[in-house]
Design a protein around this motif. Structure first.
Motif, short mmCIF file in Angstrom:
data_model
loop_
_atom_site.label_atom_id
_atom_site.label_comp_id
_atom_site.label_asym_id
_atom_site.label_seq_id
_atom_site.Cartn_x
_atom_site.Cartn_y
_atom_site.Cartn_z
N ARG A 104 -7.12 -17.27 22.47
CA ARG A 104 -7.23 -16.83 21.09
C ARG A 104 -7.65 -17.96 20.15
O ARG A 104 -7.71 -17.78 18.94
CB ARG A 104 -5.91 -16.22 20.62
N ASP A 105 -7.93 -19.15 20.69
CA ASP A 105 -8.38 -20.26 19.86
C ASP A 105 -9.88 -20.16 19.60
O ASP A 105 -10.34 -20.27 18.48
CB ASP A 105 -8.06 -21.61 20.53
N GLN A 108 -11.93 -14.43 19.69
CA GLN A 108 -11.13 -13.50 18.89
C GLN A 108 -11.57 -12.07 19.14
O GLN A 108 -12.76 -11.78 19.22
CB GLN A 108 -11.25 -13.83 17.40
#
Length: 254
Positions: A104-105, A108
């Motif tokens: 999720r870095d 997205q």
């Protein structure tokens, strides 16, 4: 005398040929599979996600320990895309799928996205439960759709009551597909879905994916399956991922 003899013989041969042609036509009519009507599967948040960006990645680099699998790249996937991830063994295809699910870095997903993941390990199935119970437990669809999907995959009448632990490898794979298709997932992630499937099951899977309105990202080496299913290609080659907007045949031509 000679001409009438040959004329009669030619007439008989012509009639025999007509009879054979008629018979072949009849056989083709019998053997030709009927085109099945589409299954009207409702996908969760279908209208809000269709043709909008559902997954986006920035500067996504693939690594396995100290080994670089592919250089950093940007990408986006829209609702309704059928994305095929292709490349040689060991190039990082499964790593990319797991990054979609977990990273999720740099990656997205839209808030409305709900993932459904298929792997050959089939962790989503409960061994002691029947095919029907496994599929029904997580279903977003009504009973008619559930039974139709199971029928497409070759599970009829009493078949649906078989317990998962008694199934063959191919039957387990088909049960896993059925469970995903009727679940609340709207983005399906499929890692090598065509393994263990015979030709009929493969055609059934192609048909179901054609009817499915959600988004699909899959890994496969099966050329026919790629040709029938993919609308976009992510190709891993020489430590780079190339994004191609088009079918697998168009990708090969390009």
């Amino acid at each position: 005398m000679t001409k009438p003899h040959f004329a009669k013989k030619q007439k008989k041969l012509s009639k025999d040929a007509d009879a054979v042609e008629t018979r072949l036509h009849q056989l083709k009519e019998v053997e030709r599979p009927k085109e099945l009507p589409p299954i009207n599967m409702q996908v969760v948040e279908q209208e809000s996600l269709q043709h909008r960006t559902v997954i986006r990645g920035w500067d996504v680099e693939g690594r396995a320990g100290d080994k670089r699998l592919w250089e950093a790249f940007d990408f986006s996937i829209s609702g309704g895309d059928k994305v095929a991830l292709i490349g040689p063994n060991g190039s990082g295809k499964t790593t990319f799928l797991r990054m979609i699910l977990n990273d999720r870095d740099r990656i997205q997903a839209a808030p409305a996205v709900s993932f459904g993941y298929f792997s050959q390990m089939l962790e989503i199935l409960e061994e002691e439960k029947s095919i029907l119970d496994n599929v029904r437990d997580t279903s977003f669809q009504d009973e008619t759709i559930i039974r139709t999907v199971l029928g497409r995959l070759g599970f009829f009448q009493e078949d649906v009551f078989k317990r998962v632990k008694d199934l063959s490898g191919g039957e387990r794979v088909k049960t896993g597909f059925a469970k995903l298709f009727v679940s609340g997932a709207n983005v399906l992630i499929l890692d090598e879905p065509t393994n263990y499937l015979d030709i009929r099951a493969l055609e059934a899977l192609e048909s179901l994916l054609g009817d499915y309105c959600g988004t699909v990202l899959f890994v496969s080496h099966d050329r026919r399956f790629l040709e029938k299913t993919a609308t976009r290609i992510f190709a891993i080659h020489d430590k780079r991922i190339t994004v191609f907007d088009g079918s697998y045949q168009e990708y090969l031509r390009a």
